[in-house]
Design an enzyme around this catalytic site. Structure first.
Site, PDB file in Angstrom:
ATOM      1  N   GLY A  29       0.822  -1.208   0.000  1.00 41.87           N
ATOM      2  CA  GLY A  29       0.000   0.000   0.000  1.00 41.87           C
ATOM      3  C   GLY A  29       0.853   1.254   0.000  1.00 41.87           C
ATOM      4  O   GLY A  29       2.030   1.218  -0.374  1.00 41.87           O
ATOM      5  N   HIS A  35       4.695   2.256  -7.973  1.00 40.32           N
ATOM      6  CA  HIS A  35       3.724   1.147  -8.081  1.00 40.32           C
ATOM      7  C   HIS A  35       2.921   1.262  -9.381  1.00 40.32           C
ATOM      8  O   HIS A  35       2.637   0.261 -10.031  1.00 40.32           O
ATOM      9  CB  HIS A  35       2.757   1.164  -6.892  1.00 40.32           C
ATOM     10  CG  HIS A  35       3.406   0.939  -5.564  1.00 40.32           C
ATOM     11  ND1 HIS A  35       3.541   1.935  -4.627  1.00 40.32           N
ATOM     12  CD2 HIS A  35       3.976  -0.161  -5.038  1.00 40.32           C
ATOM     13  CE1 HIS A  35       4.155   1.452  -3.556  1.00 40.32           C
ATOM     14  NE2 HIS A  35       4.426   0.181  -3.776  1.00 40.32           N
TER      15      HIS A  35
END
Ligand code: PAF
Length: 282
Positions: A29, A35
C-alpha cells in the site's frame, strides 16, 4: 475493478479468467508512481492485472517501523481504479497467516542472506519470501512485477522462484524518480524539512559514481562518494559496488562486466535505499 479480502473469493474469481495471463503486483500500500509503473508494465504485457495491498508484519524487524508504515487504503484503491487495475486483494493478517499455511521457504540465499540489507535488517528477507511465496500461491500469476529499487529483494525472490520451482516470470521494472532524482518510495512522505532539501544527494552521488567509474579505482571512488553524503542528518549504512548479476561486493574493476552501485542512508529517522547501474547492463 474487483476487490477481494479472502483467498476463497479471490480464487473463485481468478479461476474464471482464462483469456489473459495474470500479472501480479504485490504491494504494502501507500501507493505511488513507482507502483503505478508496475501496474502499467503488467497491463502493457496484456495481463489481467491483480495488485495486493498487505502490510506484511513478518518482514519488519523493527516494530515501530511497522507501526509507522503509512496506511492509505482508500487512496490506494482510488489510484488502482484510475489506472485500470483489474482486481485488488486486501487480505487480513489472519487470512495470509492461516495456521500452518505460510512457512518461511527453505531457500539457500548464499551471501545474499547476510550482506547489505540482510545484515542491517535481520529476518527481513525471510519475511518477504514468506509473504511473496504465500501470495503467489493464492494469486497463481503467470507474471510477477517487482521494482529494481529493492534490488536485493528482487534478486532474492528470483532465487526463491528458481529454487522452489514456482512457475512465474519475474519482470524487473526500473526505478521511478522524482525530478530531483530521489527514488520514489512510500517512506518519502516521512522525510522532514531538515533533510528534504538534501535527499537529492543520494541520486547525485550515484550519478557521480557512474560518471567516475571507469576512471577511478573502486576504493578511491567509494571514499569520494561517501564524503558527498557526509552531512549531520545523514547516517550512511553502506555504499558498495556490486556485480549486477549476483550482487557480490566488488573491490576492483576487473571482477565484473556489469556493476551496480548501491547505498542505504538514514535521513534523520527515515531509512532510504537506492541503486544505479554504473557499468554494463542488468
Ligand atoms: O516491496 C514491497 O513492497 C514488499 O516487500 C512486498 C514485495 C510487497 C512484500 O511484502
Amino acid at each position: 475493478m474487483f476487490l477481494f479480502k479472502t483467498e476463497l473469493a479471490l480464487r473463485q474469481h481468478l479461476d474464471k479468467i482464462s483469456s489473459k495471463p495474470i500479472g501480479f503486483v504485490p504491494t504494502m500500500g501507500a501507493l505511488h508512481r513507482g507502483h503505478e509503473s508496475l501496474i502499467e508494465a503488467s497491463k502493457d504485457r496484456g495481463c489481467y492485472t491483480v495488485a495486493s495491498i498487505f502490510v506484511n508484519p513478518t518482514q519488519f524487524n523493527d516494530k515501530s517501523d511497522l507501526e509507522k508504515y503509512p496506511r492509505t487504503v482508500d487512496a490506494d484503491l482510488e489510484l488502482l481504479y484510475h489506472i485500470g487495475c483489474d482486481a485488488v486483494f486486501c487480505p487480513a493478517v489472519s487470512e495470509v497467516y492461516k495456521e500452518g499455511k505460510a512457512p518461511v521457504p527453505n531457500v539457500d540465499l548464499g551471501h545474499l542472506g547476510n550482506t547489505l540489507e540482510a545484515a542491517f535488517r535481520k529476518g527481513h528477507f525471510e519475511g518477504v519470501m514468506q509473504v511473496v511465496a504465500r501470495l503467489l500461491d493464492m494469486v497463481r500469476p503467470q507474471m510477477l512485477f517487482m521494482g529494481q529499487k529493492d534490488l536485493q529483494q528482487l534478486t532474492i525472490i528470483q532465487h526463491m522462484i528458481q529454487q522452489l520451482g514456482i512457475e512465474v516470470d519475474l519482470i524487473p521494472c526500473p526505478i521511478v524518480r522524482q525530478s530531483s532524482g530521489l527514488a520514489i518510495s512510500s517512506r518519502n512522505s516521512r522525510l522532514d524539512e531538515e533533510v528534504l532539501p538534501h535527499v537529492h544527494l543520494l541520486h547525485d552521488t550515484l550519478m557521480y559514481c557512474r560518471q567516475q567509474f571507469s576512471e577511478t579505482p573502486i576504493s578511491a571512488l567509494k571514499e569520494e562518494a561517501c564524503k558527498k553524503l557526509d552531512l549531520p542528518f545523514f547516517k550512511l549504512e553502506y555504499l558498495e559496488f556490486l556485480n549486477a548479476q549476483d550482487l557480490t561486493i566488488l573491490s576492483s574493476h576487473g571482477d565484473a562486466d556489469n556493476v551496480v552501485a548501491v547505498l542505504a542512508v538514514w535521513a534523520n529517522d527515515v531509512r532510504l535505499i537506492d541503486n544505479m547501474l554504473v557499468h554494463g547492463k542488468f
